[in-house]
Enzyme design. Structure first.
Site, PDB file in Angstrom:
ATOM      1  N   GLU A  46       0.831  -1.196   0.000  1.00 60.07           N
ATOM      2  CA  GLU A  46       0.000   0.000   0.000  1.00 60.07           C
ATOM      3  C   GLU A  46       0.875   1.259   0.000  1.00 60.07           C
ATOM      4  OE1 GLU A  46      -3.691   1.535   2.862  1.00 60.07           O
ATOM      5  OE2 GLU A  46      -2.355  -0.076   3.518  1.00 60.07           O
ATOM      6  N   LYS A 115      -9.029   2.593  -2.433  1.00 63.56           N
ATOM      7  CA  LYS A 115      -9.324   1.849  -1.211  1.00 63.56           C
ATOM      8  C   LYS A 115     -10.739   2.177  -0.746  1.00 63.56           C
ATOM      9  CE  LYS A 115      -7.239   0.838   3.319  1.00 63.56           C
ATOM     10  NZ  LYS A 115      -6.039   1.102   4.160  1.00 63.56           N
ATOM     11  N   CYS A 168      -5.508  -3.448   1.979  1.00 65.00           N
ATOM     12  CA  CYS A 168      -5.305  -3.570   3.427  1.00 65.00           C
ATOM     13  C   CYS A 168      -6.598  -3.744   4.218  1.00 65.00           C
ATOM     14  CB  CYS A 168      -4.502  -2.371   3.941  1.00 65.00           C
ATOM     15  SG  CYS A 168      -3.742  -2.700   5.559  1.00 65.00           S
TER      16      CYS A 168
END
Length: 645
Positions: A46, A115, A168
């Site tokens: 990330e 994200k 994540c």
């Protein structure tokens, strides 16, 4: 190599916080390393272009401008590489900042995935800087002079493999994006992560990745930040890993000061097989109120160099038998399943006894041990178990004495009934020459033994406990309406390679020293039906594996054919890797041909199996797991084997 394998990588480069040019140099270096290994798709952590721990520097114009410039430079510098890579970078999108995964390949940006779930608790403050994909309206993002597709659910599609991405925290949600992406068709999920280390977190993270890969029936590639991130408050270990359908295939060395590249293959063909079998899998999307996502094409590169196409993931030659404590746990659990099934059948039928034919071989030994342990569980006297030894023309002193010794040491009722006179009379009645040791000679003995067991069970109000195992059922290595038949087959879904470990487990954990010695000798006895007279020295002359082939090979073939529907060519390829130099290619091919020929010829025996407990992923019960026409032709499979080199 192909056979449905896709080579993937999770990369953890060294980074310098806010030094984008340094970071893309490390990313490019690792992309080239990966390409040299034949990697087709890979992921970086990330925000790997800037580093994850830039904090309020994410609002700085210099950093954002340099991050975009560095990304475009990376795209240009890697234009000669065939693989697709997912790189983490902060990007501006219509006056908002997103934490993005950018797919790049052959000098092009394919698409951008923002994200979705931004952690904003405890040590995480991502909502301070970034906007969730759920709050974005645009489906294009400007990077440099071009606009590129941007969506929270993108399927990157190529013939043979569809890929999805999450970032994540997305994985840690009750319904992660990867669940939806998988139901929409993604075979492999790539996760760009920056997960810090805490006591116990690593073990939980591994479980999470493995479980999600199992729940989604997918490959899961998890790339996490490592050395070089700021340690102001957090430490990142570079915990990267690759999992497939619940199994962890490879993982990085944590807390390394060096870059980490984790490489393995995902068997997309096997994943798609399991999804096809699990017919509820795609219907889960019917209950989810979400966009159906959209598709972008990418190229799944094909490498010509033989060395980079070599399979890196291990191929287990013994798929039914794990190692160490896992094997002990498996044996104990299987016994519990067998005992539970037999206990129910005994109580339901009000049987007064159980009858087991004891030959001194592994299968009948296991059946007797299961019966003894079941009677103990039910608090029934072992004397109500009748162990019958039935010496015939091929019975050797070793197997006879082991049968008698085991029955006596376990406290079971012993009966000895010779079948010789009855068989000779039968030979006379049907006109069979007793000196001709053909299939009639052999099967008559097997059927005589079964008749004795059934009649004794009738007389004693009992059940005949079947002894045949899964491997014998696959090969049809049983006499129809002979040892093929019983009133409850406790071993019916246990492969031959596992039977001996189960007997050994009992020998080492559940019996007295005298029984243990007998069990260990039974384990060392060659596998034989003992239907042909012994040699001049009284030793077993008829060895099963000389006739039908090594059971370790057949169990390997069986696992990949029935469990995954694998074609003979793939099984042949995997068997060569699994067994190395133990079996030459022509030997593997010979027994593979025999396996398929016998498997198709002998289906009629499996179509009328007695009841028996399912204990693993493979069962031949015609009432559930395996429904195959007895008249199916094997030509397609045998022709493929004939073409193998």
């Amino acid at each position: 190599m192909d056979f449905g394998f896709v080579k993937v990588a999770a990369a953890t480069p060294r980074v310098q916080v806010a030094d984008c040019i340094y970071n893309i140099a490390q990313i490019e270096k690792m992309m080239r390393r990966a390409a040299d290994k034949g990697v087709q798709v890979m992921a970086f952590p990330e925000l790997s272009v800037t580093a994850y721990t830039c904090m309020d520097l994410f609002f700085q114009e210099v950093l954002l401008r340099d991050a975009e410039k560095a990304l475009l430079m990376l795209v240009e510098n890697t234009a000669d590489l065939p693989l697709m890579a997912f790189v983490g970078v902060p990007l501006r999108a219509n006056n908002r900042l997103i934490n993005a995964a950018v797919a790049i390949q052959r000098g092009e940006i394919i698409g951008v995935v923002p994200k979705t779930y931004l952690p904003n608790y405890k040590e995480f403050q991502e909502k301070r800087w970034f906007t969730s994909a759920n709050d974005l309206q645009d489906d294009l993002i400007q990077i440099g002079d071009e606009a590129y597709p941007m969506q929270k659910r993108i399927l990157f599609c190529a013939p043979g493999c569809t890929v999805g991405v999450e970032i994540c925290e997305d994985l840690w949600m009750p319904v992660p994006p990867s669940s939806e992406l998988s139901m929409l068709g993604a075979d492999i999920i790539f996760n760009l992560s920056a997960s810090n280390e805490l006591i116990g977190k690593h073990a939980y993270r591994k479980q999470l990745v493995a479980q999600q890969s199992a729940r989604c029936i997918c490959g899961y590639v998890y790339a996490s930040s490592g050395f070089g991130e700021s340690t102001t408050d957090l430490v990142f270990s570079g915990s990267s890993m690759i999992a497939e359908n619940g199994t962890l295939l490879a993982e990085s060395e944590r807390f390394s000061l060096e870059e980490q590249l984790v490489v393995s293959e995902i068997d997309v063909e096997y994943l798609r097989h399991d999804r096809m079998v699990s017919n509820n899998f795609p219907s889960g999307m019917d209950q989810v109120n979400t966009e159906r996502g959209f598709q972008l094409e990418y190229e799944l590169p094909q490498y010509t160099r033989k060395e980079v196409n070599a399979l890196m993931r291990p191929v287990n030659p013994y798929p039914f038998t794990p190692e160490g404590k896992a094997l002990d746990d498996r044996c104990e659990e299987i016994f519990q399943i067998q005992m539970g099934g037999l206990a129910k059948r005994l109580l339901h039928t009000h049987a007064q006894t159980a009858v087991v034919g004891i030959s001194g071989g592994l299968d009948s030994t296991l059946a007797l041990l299961v019966t003894v342990m079941t009677f103990d569980m039910l608090k029934l006297p072992r004397k109500r178990i009748i162990g019958i030894t039935m010496p015939g023309f091929g019975t050797t002193g070793r197997t006879y004495h082991n049968s008698v010794n085991l029955i006596q040491s376990l406290g079971v009722t012993l009966r000895e009934i010779s079948i010789k006179v009855a068989c000779l009379q039968h030979f006379h009645d049907i006109g069979q020459d007793a000196s001709v040791h053909d299939v009639t000679y052999e099967n008559s003995q097997a059927r005589e033994r079964t008749q004795l067991l059934m009649d004794v069970a009738n007389r004693e109000n009992g059940l005949v406990i079947g002894t045949g195992d899964l491997s014998e059922l696959a090969l049809g290595w049983a006499t129809y309406n002979g040892d093929h038949m019983s009133m409850y087959g406790v071993n019916a879904s246990i492969p031959k390679t596992l039977v001996k470990y189960m007997v050994e487990w009992v020998a080492n954990n559940r019996v007295d020293e005298l029984s243990r010695a007998t069990l260990l000798d039974i384990i060392d006895t060659p596998i034989s039906p003992e239907l042909i007279p012994a040699d001049e020295h009284g030793n077993i002359k008829q060895k099963t594996e000389d006739l039908v082939g090594p059971y370790e090979l057949h169990d390997f073939f069986l696992y990949h054919f029935v469990r995954f529907g694998a074609a003979p060519a793939k099984i042949y390829y995997l068997a060569q890797l699994a067994f190395g130099e133990a079996y030459p290619k022509d030997v593997i091919r010979k027994w593979l041909y025999i396996f398929f020929r016998r498997f198709f010829q002998q289906q009629f025996k499996r179509s009328c199996l007695p009841d028996g407990p399912k204990v693993g992923s493979i069962s031949f019960s015609p009432r559930g797991d395996w429904r195959m026409p007895s008249d199916a032709a094997s030509a397609l499979w045998l022709k493929e084997i004939e073409k193998l080199g």
